[in-house]
Scaffold this motif. Sequence first.
Motif, PDB file in Angstrom:
ATOM      1  N   TYR C  13       0.855  -1.016   0.203  1.00 29.51           N
ATOM      2  CA  TYR C  13       0.037  -0.187  -0.304  1.00 29.51           C
ATOM      3  C   TYR C  13       0.876   1.303  -0.214  1.00 29.51           C
ATOM      4  CZ  TYR C  13      -4.124  -3.037   1.335  1.00 29.51           C
ATOM      5  OH  TYR C  13      -5.336  -3.770   0.974  1.00 29.51           O
ATOM      6  N   VAL C  18       2.795  -4.520   2.594  1.00 30.40           N
ATOM      7  CA  VAL C  18       2.400  -5.183   4.062  1.00 30.40           C
ATOM      8  C   VAL C  18       2.399  -6.993   3.347  1.00 30.40           C
ATOM      9  CG1 VAL C  18       0.774  -3.873   4.872  1.00 30.40           C
ATOM     10  CG2 VAL C  18      -0.311  -5.264   2.524  1.00 30.40           C
ATOM     11  N   PRO C  37      -2.162 -14.087  14.120  1.00 32.94           N
ATOM     12  CA  PRO C  37      -3.214 -12.304  14.248  1.00 32.94           C
ATOM     13  C   PRO C  37      -3.337 -11.461  13.349  1.00 32.94           C
ATOM     14  CG  PRO C  37      -1.089 -12.724  14.919  1.00 32.94           C
ATOM     15  CD  PRO C  37      -0.817 -13.546  13.879  1.00 32.94           C
ATOM     16  N   SER C  38      -4.239 -11.007  14.151  1.00 32.13           N
ATOM     17  CA  SER C  38      -5.763  -9.638  12.863  1.00 32.13           C
ATOM     18  C   SER C  38      -4.340  -9.064  12.650  1.00 32.13           C
ATOM     19  CB  SER C  38      -6.445  -9.184  14.364  1.00 32.13           C
ATOM     20  OG  SER C  38      -6.376  -7.898  13.712  1.00 32.13           O
ATOM     21  N   GLY C  39      -3.834  -8.445  11.362  1.00 27.86           N
ATOM     22  CA  GLY C  39      -3.294  -7.224  10.779  1.00 27.86           C
ATOM     23  C   GLY C  39      -2.195  -8.085  10.471  1.00 27.86           C
ATOM     24  N   CYS C  40      -2.078  -9.380  10.201  1.00 29.26           N
ATOM     25  CA  CYS C  40      -0.876 -10.022   9.603  1.00 29.26           C
ATOM     26  C   CYS C  40      -1.539 -10.028   8.145  1.00 29.26           C
ATOM     27  CB  CYS C  40      -0.470 -11.411  10.333  1.00 29.26           C
ATOM     28  SG  CYS C  40      -1.692 -12.240   9.805  1.00 29.26           S
ATOM     29  N   GLY C  41      -1.930  -9.790   7.910  1.00 28.39           N
ATOM     30  CA  GLY C  41      -2.088 -10.071   6.000  1.00 28.39           C
ATOM     31  C   GLY C  41      -2.751 -10.980   5.547  1.00 28.39           C
ATOM     32  N   LYS C  42      -3.290 -11.904   6.287  1.00 28.98           N
ATOM     33  CA  LYS C  42      -4.636 -13.046   5.742  1.00 28.98           C
ATOM     34  C   LYS C  42      -5.818 -12.085   4.680  1.00 28.98           C
ATOM     35  CE  LYS C  42      -6.207 -13.388   9.537  1.00 28.98           C
ATOM     36  NZ  LYS C  42      -5.947 -12.687  10.944  1.00 28.98           N
ATOM     37  N   SER C  43      -5.939 -11.098   5.123  1.00 31.91           N
ATOM     38  CA  SER C  43      -8.001 -10.971   4.096  1.00 31.91           C
ATOM     39  C   SER C  43      -7.420 -10.130   3.367  1.00 31.91           C
ATOM     40  CB  SER C  43      -7.826 -10.051   5.315  1.00 31.91           C
ATOM     41  OG  SER C  43      -8.607 -10.957   6.354  1.00 31.91           O
ATOM     42  N   THR C  44      -5.846  -9.706   3.191  1.00 35.19           N
ATOM     43  CA  THR C  44      -5.502  -8.748   2.013  1.00 35.19           C
ATOM     44  C   THR C  44      -4.925 -10.023   1.478  1.00 35.19           C
ATOM     45  OG1 THR C  44      -4.190  -7.858   3.090  1.00 35.19           O
ATOM     46  CG2 THR C  44      -3.521  -8.046   1.166  1.00 35.19           C
TER      47      THR C  44
HETATM   48  N1  LIG Z   1      -6.935  -0.152   2.647  1.00 36.22           N
HETATM   49  C1  LIG Z   1      -5.235  -0.855   3.308  1.00 36.22           C
HETATM   50  N2  LIG Z   1      -4.066   0.774   3.100  1.00 36.22           N
HETATM   51  C2  LIG Z   1      -3.050   0.664   3.830  1.00 36.22           C
HETATM   52  N3  LIG Z   1      -2.903  -0.504   4.086  1.00 36.22           N
HETATM   53  C3  LIG Z   1      -3.749  -1.436   4.591  1.00 36.22           C
HETATM   54  C4  LIG Z   1      -4.661  -1.533   3.719  1.00 36.22           C
HETATM   55  N4  LIG Z   1      -5.766  -2.299   4.174  1.00 36.22           N
HETATM   56  C5  LIG Z   1      -4.848  -3.660   4.711  1.00 36.22           C
HETATM   57  N5  LIG Z   1      -3.781  -2.740   5.232  1.00 36.22           N
HETATM   58  C6  LIG Z   1      -2.513  -3.068   6.217  1.00 36.22           C
HETATM   59  O1  LIG Z   1      -2.612  -3.841   5.429  1.00 36.22           O
HETATM   60  C7  LIG Z   1      -2.509  -4.782   7.012  1.00 36.22           C
HETATM   61  C8  LIG Z   1      -3.005  -6.729   6.146  1.00 36.22           C
HETATM   62  O2  LIG Z   1      -4.539  -6.290   6.750  1.00 36.22           O
HETATM   63  P1  LIG Z   1      -4.804  -7.346   7.009  1.00 36.22           P
HETATM   64  O3  LIG Z   1      -4.964  -8.364   5.629  1.00 36.22           O
HETATM   65  O4  LIG Z   1      -6.576  -7.231   6.833  1.00 36.22           O
HETATM   66  O5  LIG Z   1      -5.395  -8.560   7.883  1.00 36.22           O
HETATM   67  P2  LIG Z   1      -5.929  -9.605   8.620  1.00 36.22           P
HETATM   68  O6  LIG Z   1      -6.467  -9.920   8.000  1.00 36.22           O
HETATM   69  O7  LIG Z   1      -4.774 -10.244   9.027  1.00 36.22           O
HETATM   70  O8  LIG Z   1      -6.533  -9.132   9.863  1.00 36.22           O
HETATM   71  C9  LIG Z   1      -2.574  -4.676   7.767  1.00 36.22           C
HETATM   72  O9  LIG Z   1      -1.303  -3.476   8.957  1.00 36.22           O
HETATM   73  C10 LIG Z   1      -3.334  -2.946   7.691  1.00 36.22           C
HETATM   74  O10 LIG Z   1      -2.713  -2.115   8.625  1.00 36.22           O
END
Ligand SMILES: Nc1ncnc2c1ncn2[C@@H]1O[C@H](COP(=O)(O)OP(=O)(O)O)[C@@H](O)[C@H]1O
Lengths: 297, 293, 370
Positions: C13, C18, C37-44
Motif C-alpha cells: 500500500y 504488507v 494474528p489480526s493485521g498479519c495480512g490474511k485478508s489481504t
Molecule cells: N487499504 C489499506 N491501506 C493501507 N494499509 C492497509 C490497507 N488494508 C490493509 N492494510 C494493512 O495491511 C495489513 C494486513 O491487513 P489485513 O489483511 O486486513 O489483516 P488480517 O486480515 O490478517 O487481520 C494491516 O497491517 C493493515 O493495516
Amino acid sequence: MTRQGETDFRTRLQHWLPKVVLSPSLAMVLVFVYGFILFTIYLSFTDSRILPSYGWVGLENYSKLWRLSHWTTSLTNLGIYAFLYITICTALGLALAIFLDQKIRGEGALRPIYLYPMALSFIVTGTAWKWFLDPGIGIEHTMHLWGWESFRFGWIKDRDFAIYTLVIAAVWQTSGFVMAMFLAGLRGIDSEIMKAAQIDGASNFNLYRRIVIPLLRPAFLSAFVILAHLAIKSYDLVIALTGGGPGRATELPATFMYSYTFTRNQMGIGASSAVIMLMTIAAIMVPYLYAELRERK
Amino acid sequence: MMSAAQTQSVRTGHVTRMFIYLFLLLSALFYLLPFFIMLTNSVKPLGEITGGNMMSLPEVFTLEPWKAAWSSAQVGVEPTGLRPYFWNSIRMVVPAVFISTILGALNGYVLTKWRFRFDTILFGLMLFSCFIPFQIVLIPMARILGILGLAGSTYGLILVHVVYGIGFSTLYFRNYYAAFPTELVRAAQIDGARFFQIFRRIMLPSSGPIIVVCVIWQFTNIWNDFLFGASFASGSGAPMTVALNNLVQSSTGVKEYNVHFAGAILAALPTLLVYIVAGRYFVRGLMAGSVKG
Amino acid sequence: MGFLDIRNVTKSYGRVEVLHRVDISVEEGEFLVLVGPSGCGKSTLLNMIAGLEDISSGDIAINGRVVNGVHPSNRNIAMVFQSYALYPNMTVGQNITFGLEMHGVPRPEREKAMKEVAELLQIGQLLDRKPGQLSGGQRQRVAMGRALVRNPDVFLFDEPLSNLDAKLRVNMRTEIKKLHEKLKTTIVYVTHDQIEAMTLSTRIAVMYQGHVQQLGAPKEIYDTPANLFVATFMGSPAMNIIPAQVVMQDDRPHARVTTRDGSHAMLPFSQANLAAWDGRDILLGIRPEAITDPDGADRKSDNIVALGNHIGLTEPAGSDTFVTMTLGGRDTIARMRADVSVSPGDRFEFAVNMDKAIAFDPGTEDRIGP
Ligand SMILES: Nc1ncnc2c1ncn2[C@@H]1O[C@H](COP(=O)(O)OP(=O)(O)O)[C@@H](O)[C@H]1O
Ligand SMILES: [Mg+2]
C-alpha cells in the motif's frame, strides 16, 4: 497452461469508471470554485471598473480599500456583529440544550419551535423583523397602545444601534441550530460519567461546569466555526432588514463588495474585498476541515 | 436513591425545574413571535395594522392580502404578484436538487467504495467549496453566464446551484456510505455486478434516508438563496426570494404591510412545509452540515 | 504445480509492503487455512486471490490460468465474508441468486439452483425473508448458500465464524468440515483462531507480519513449529518457552534448567543433533500437555523425565487442571488430569515428556532442526 496476464478490457474499463464518474463534479468545482477564486484574485490586482480589465495595478486596490471609511466601517460593524452573534447564539443555544436535556415534558414540541427559523429564508425573516422593529407600526407602537407611552425602541432607525437589530434577527434565526448541536453533544456523553460524578457528590452546577461543558468542546468548536463563517457571509439579512442603513450603520463586507462591484462600478476594489473575505473564512475553515478529514481516515 | 439516579440522569429541585420550564416557554414565545406577527397581520386589512395593534388578532379577517401578494401586487415594475416568481423558483429548484443529489450520491459512492490516491484531498477541495463566501465567485460567474448566454435565465441559476451544491451533497453521501459495509460491495463484485450495477442494485436501495436528507437540504438552501438570484436573475427570471425583496423594498405608493407579510409567508411556505413534514431529516442534514458526520 | 498457485506474491500500500513474497501451492480438494494474528495480512492475501485487491507483484493462478487482473466474477471463485455481507434490500432467495442473475443465467435455472442449495443447507423456509429478519446462524448459512450456488473452483472464507457465539461457532465448524468432505471443493479459509485452523484444515499457513512463517499439515505445525512465533501462536495454553543451556552428559545433549529454588535440573533431549549446541544457550519449548503428573504421562514415550519443583498456582478447568511452576525464571504451565491432588506451594515430581521437547535458537528464534 494459458497465461492471461493481460487484463481484460471490461475490467480495465471498470478500473477507470470511478474516476470518470467523479470527474464532471471535480471539473465543475475546479473551474467554478477554484478557477473563479484565482480569477477574482487576479482582478483584485487590476484596474477593472464596470467590466473586467487587465491593466495590472499591483496592490493599489488593496491600499485604496483600506483607506475607504466605507470599508473600515463595514469591518468594524462585522466585528461587533460577529462577536455578539457568536457569543449570544452559543450562550442561548447551550442554555436551551442543557435545559431541554433535563427530561423535559414536551421536548418533542419545543425543539422544532426553536429550530424552524433555520428552514426560512433570511429575506422572509428579515421582512418579519423589519416591520416588528419598526417604531411606526411595530413593538414600540404596540407598547404605546398598551399604555406604556414612554416606551422607546427605535434601534432599527438609529445609526448607533441598528447593528444590534441585525444581531437580534440573526440570533433568532440560528440559535436553534446551535441548540441542536449542543443537544446532540449532550446526548452523546456517556451517562455513566454523569452517574460517577453524581456519586462523587458533584452538585448540578459543578457537574455541568466541571464535567459536561468541558466534554462539549467539539460541539463548541463546530458551533464557533459554523457561526463565524455564517457571520462573515451575512448578506441577505442585511438587505432585507436594513439595506445597510441607516447611513452605513449596518454595512458589512458582503454588502460592501456587492455595492462596489455592481452599483459603484469599482470592480477591482470589490474583488479585493472579496479576497479578504475569503482569506478570513479560509483561516477559520481550512484548519477545521483539515482536522476533521484527518480524524476520519 | 440509586434507582432514581438511573431513571433521571440529573436530579433537579422544584424551584430549578420551574425556572427551566419558564425559560423554555419564554424562549418558545420568542421564536414563535415573528411568525405569529406575519400570520396575523397577513389576514388583516391594512388600516388595522397602521392604525391598530400589530400584536392583536385580526378584527376583520380577510384573504385579500394573500390574493394580492400572489397575483396582483407590484413586484418591480409589473403588477404581477409573486406567482410567476414562485414558478421560477420551482423551475430552478427541482432540476438543481435532482442533479446535485445524483452527483453527490455518485461522488460519495466513488469516494468511499472505489478509493484511490488523493481522494481525500479531492473531497477536501469539494467540501471547502461549500464554505467560501460566494462574493469571491460573483464576478467571474456573471461573465461566464453572459458568455454561455445563460445570464438572467433559470438555466443559469440551475447551473450555479448545482455547482455550489455538490460539496454538501457529496459530504452527505460520503459520510453515509462510509458507514455502509464495504464487504457488500466486494460480495457484489464477486457475484459479477459492475460499477453501476452495484450502485443501482446495492447502494441506492439502502440510501433512502440520506437521499431524503440531501434533497431537503438542497431544496431548502436553493429555495432560500438570495445572493445568486439577485446577482444573476434580477428581472422577470428572478426567484421567489428576490421578488419578495422587491415587493417589500419597493418605495412607491403606500406600504402594504399585510401584503408583505402574506408574500413572506408564501415565500416561506414550501420550506416550512418540508420542515413540518420531514423535520427530523432536516435536522440530520443540518448536523451533518456542521461536518461531524 | 497445484490447482491454486500463489507465486511470489507481494502486496504494497503506497510504500508500505504488507505482504512479502508469499508462495503457496494448493492441490485440488485441499482445505488450506491461513491463520495468524489480526493485521498479519490474511485478508489481504485472500482478497488478492478473489481479485478484490490488485497484486503488487507475483502471480496467482487458478486451475492453470493466471488470474492477475481478471475481474473477481470471472475467476470462478466464491467468497463468504465475516459480516456475511448479505444485501439488506434483497430477500434470501434474491441474495442467493444475485450472482447467477449477474452472469445472465436464465430464471428457471436460477430457481432450480437455489432450491438445491436451500435443501443442502436447510434454509428452504427462509427464502422469502430479508437478512435483517434472520439470526446470526441463519445469515451464516445464507452466505454459504450464496457461495455454493455458484459451484465455483475455489471457496474463499474470511473469518466466517467469528461473529457467532461460541456454541454456534463449534456447530458451524463441524458443518463446514462435513460440507467440504461432501463437495471436495478447494477451500482457502482465513481465521485468527488456531483451533479452527487445526480442526478444519488439511494444510495450514501460519502468517505473521506479512510473512508465511510455516506451511504444513496441522500435526506438522503443531509438533515441529518452524519458529518461536508459530510455536507460541498455535496451541492453547501456549507452548512453554524456557531459557536453558545445552550440556553434554553421558554423550547425550541435555537441557539444563533452573528450578524455583535455584537448583538445576537436567532434561535429556531425544534429538542427538543438539550435541552441536554444547555449552550454548537455547530456548526449550515444551507444550503444557507434555508436562504432567507421573501417572498421567504418555506411556508410549521412552523419554519421560522426572522434574522436582514447587507448585505455583493451580487452575482447575473441568476436564484438566493447569498447574503453574517457575522454570528458568518463567511461568511454566503443566496440564494434568482433573482429579490430580496438588496444592500451591507443595513440592511435586512433574513428569516431562522430552520426546515432545524442541529447542529454539535464541538469536534467530528458529527451531533447531532436523
Ligand atoms: N487499504 C489499506 N491501506 C493501507 N494499509 C492497509 C490497507 N488494508 C490493509 N492494510 C494493512 O495491511 C495489513 C494486513 O491487513 P489485513 O489483511 O486486513 O489483516 P488480517 O486480515 O490478517 O487481520 C494491516 O497491517 C493493515 O493495516
Ligand atoms: Mg481480516
